[in-house]
Design an enzyme around this catalytic site. Sequence first.
Site, PDB file in Angstrom:
ATOM      1  N   SER A 154       0.823  -1.208   0.000  1.00  0.00           N
ATOM      2  CA  SER A 154       0.000   0.000   0.000  1.00  0.00           C
ATOM      3  C   SER A 154       0.863   1.266   0.000  1.00  0.00           C
ATOM      4  O   SER A 154       1.757   1.384  -0.821  1.00  0.00           O
ATOM      5  CB  SER A 154      -0.939  -0.078   1.209  1.00  0.00           C
ATOM      6  OG  SER A 154      -2.109   0.610   0.936  1.00  0.00           O
ATOM      7  N   LYS A 210       4.289   1.992  -2.210  1.00  0.00           N
ATOM      8  CA  LYS A 210       4.780   3.166  -2.962  1.00  0.00           C
ATOM      9  C   LYS A 210       6.217   3.415  -2.487  1.00  0.00           C
ATOM     10  O   LYS A 210       7.132   3.703  -3.257  1.00  0.00           O
ATOM     11  CB  LYS A 210       3.924   4.411  -2.668  1.00  0.00           C
ATOM     12  CG  LYS A 210       2.404   4.238  -2.822  1.00  0.00           C
ATOM     13  CD  LYS A 210       1.658   5.549  -2.600  1.00  0.00           C
ATOM     14  CE  LYS A 210       0.225   5.442  -2.078  1.00  0.00           C
ATOM     15  NZ  LYS A 210      -0.792   4.805  -2.843  1.00  0.00           N
ATOM     16  N   TRP A 222      -9.702   0.344  -5.762  1.00  0.00           N
ATOM     17  CA  TRP A 222      -9.181   1.677  -5.422  1.00  0.00           C
ATOM     18  C   TRP A 222      -7.742   1.840  -5.932  1.00  0.00           C
ATOM     19  O   TRP A 222      -7.325   2.912  -6.356  1.00  0.00           O
ATOM     20  CB  TRP A 222      -9.251   1.823  -3.901  1.00  0.00           C
ATOM     21  CG  TRP A 222      -8.825   3.111  -3.301  1.00  0.00           C
ATOM     22  CD1 TRP A 222      -7.814   3.287  -2.395  1.00  0.00           C
ATOM     23  CD2 TRP A 222      -9.408   4.402  -3.489  1.00  0.00           C
ATOM     24  NE1 TRP A 222      -7.727   4.595  -2.017  1.00  0.00           N
ATOM     25  CE2 TRP A 222      -8.696   5.309  -2.665  1.00  0.00           C
ATOM     26  CE3 TRP A 222     -10.463   4.881  -4.263  1.00  0.00           C
ATOM     27  CZ2 TRP A 222      -8.992   6.678  -2.610  1.00  0.00           C
ATOM     28  CZ3 TRP A 222     -10.764   6.242  -4.214  1.00  0.00           C
ATOM     29  CH2 TRP A 222     -10.030   7.120  -3.397  1.00  0.00           C
ATOM     30  N   HIS A 272      -7.653  -5.682  -0.392  1.00  0.00           N
ATOM     31  CA  HIS A 272      -6.424  -4.934  -0.129  1.00  0.00           C
ATOM     32  C   HIS A 272      -5.739  -5.510   1.114  1.00  0.00           C
ATOM     33  O   HIS A 272      -6.221  -5.336   2.231  1.00  0.00           O
ATOM     34  CB  HIS A 272      -6.845  -3.481   0.110  1.00  0.00           C
ATOM     35  CG  HIS A 272      -5.726  -2.514   0.280  1.00  0.00           C
ATOM     36  ND1 HIS A 272      -4.946  -2.106  -0.780  1.00  0.00           N
ATOM     37  CD2 HIS A 272      -5.254  -1.853   1.366  1.00  0.00           C
ATOM     38  CE1 HIS A 272      -4.055  -1.233  -0.349  1.00  0.00           C
ATOM     39  NE2 HIS A 272      -4.216  -1.070   0.956  1.00  0.00           N
TER      40      HIS A 272
HETATM   41  C1  GCU Z   1      -5.421   4.858   1.316  1.00  0.00           C
HETATM   42  C2  GCU Z   1      -4.769   5.631   0.204  1.00  0.00           C
HETATM   43  C3  GCU Z   1      -3.898   4.749  -0.669  1.00  0.00           C
HETATM   44  C4  GCU Z   1      -2.934   3.975   0.177  1.00  0.00           C
HETATM   45  C5  GCU Z   1      -3.669   3.233   1.264  1.00  0.00           C
HETATM   46  C6  GCU Z   1      -2.804   2.533   2.301  1.00  0.00           C
HETATM   47  O1  GCU Z   1      -6.374   3.976   0.795  1.00  0.00           O
HETATM   48  O2  GCU Z   1      -5.787   6.254  -0.534  1.00  0.00           O
HETATM   49  O3  GCU Z   1      -3.191   5.529  -1.611  1.00  0.00           O
HETATM   50  O4  GCU Z   1      -2.174   3.101  -0.619  1.00  0.00           O
HETATM   51  O5  GCU Z   1      -4.440   4.149   2.013  1.00  0.00           O
HETATM   52  O6  GCU Z   1      -1.644   2.826   2.434  1.00  0.00           O
HETATM   53  O7  GCU Z   1      -3.352   1.722   3.036  1.00  0.00           O
END
Ligand code: GCU
Length: 429
Positions: A266, A270, A357, A407
């Site tokens: 998540s 990144k 998402w 997720h």
């Molecule tokens: C949110 C956010 C995402 C991210 C995620 C996470 O959903 O919008 O960009 O990757 O959190 O880190 O759990």
Amino acid sequence: MKLSYCIALILATANVLCAQPKPTNYDEAKVGNYTLPNPLLCSDGTHVTDKKTWIEKRRPEVLRLFETQVYGRQASKLAGQKFEVIATDAKALGGKATRREIAIYLTGKKDGPRIDLLLFVPNGAKQPVPAFLGCNFNGNHAVHGDKGISLSTRWMRSTADKINVVNNRATEASRGSEASRWQVEEVIARGYALATYYYGDVEPDHVEGWKDGLRAALSKDGANTHWKGDEWGAIGAWAWGLSRALDYLESDKAVDAKRVAVIGHSRLGKTSLWAGASDERFALIISNNSGEGGASISRRDYGETIAVLNKNFPHWFCGNYKQYTDNAAALPVDMHMLVALGAPRPVYIASAEDDKWADPNGEFLAAKHAEPVYSLFGKKGTGVAAHPRVNQPVGDTLGYHVRTGKHDVTLYDWQRFLDFADRHLARKK
Ligand code: GCU
């Protein structure tokens, strides 16, 4: 009420309303047309046709664009950095592993900024072992139920149930709460070490977190610089922390630091992509469900958008990234180029079917469109033309799967990552 005040109020309200991101698109047919920047086209018009030109000319250019427009410039390692092994248990996990806790004193000062690294190394290995390294969300004590792991004392987001985190501090109840996402036993059984640190050690994850984090500690006057142009955001700082953890692994004789896979889920996926791009010592890069601002193609209007990221998480990226709210087409890069910065090293991207998402197809396409750069090195990419079906891992140097479910990071994901690492990090005979 004065007229000027009324006008100001109306304008401010309009501003807020206009600033609301548009509704989320989950319809592939409505993604719209876009043109990706060509990773092999230099800013002076030169077409890259060989790996030398990529390495010497185009790669530094692309890296610089990610630094100046997306994540911000990375700091260098600080002078005086020191490591201290704080605790060792040679019989962890029922004797299968040695657990170490290491303090990384980032400036060498014990009362200065510090990362607490947790390391499990399989026992009985005849040679230094390859390792996985990634940040965790809830503290080192959350990655396994092992009672010997120190409970994090850092700032943490309080949980709604007021059980795992109370008044922004972790409780004993949270021990092992993130264990399913780490699969420590599986990793150890497959002959790999596992190293992790709590991302909040480097910067608490909220808009004002920089004040208690490394970015303030490093800025000369403690000033808030993170909204400015190419000053780094929190993702840059967390990724920098991964490089510091790798510095430690280079000094640990049980680990082969030339075979370290950087991993993240998540927002931390990144982070792992950026860490792997900005620090070429990482031998392999894994990004799980990283979505917008991670692996997924920004120009695709599907799931989360840059506008939403900038609104909800303005502290993650550099100031310049704000220019691309509702204007991804102006971004001089896209995320296939972030993946390409990994070349020729292996990169694995994982998606989850229900994690719309994060735009699974967009995550796949970033790997797919990185292929021309891998070809320069004679490396095969994903091996498929289109998004594969669920639970059908694909790829050679660019690995990818989309699994069923939400997720998360699951045992299935880890098994694919381990298979991929086995293929690419095996010691050459
Ligand atoms: C949110 C956010 C995402 C991210 C995620 C996470 O959903 O919008 O960009 O990757 O959190 O880190 O759990």
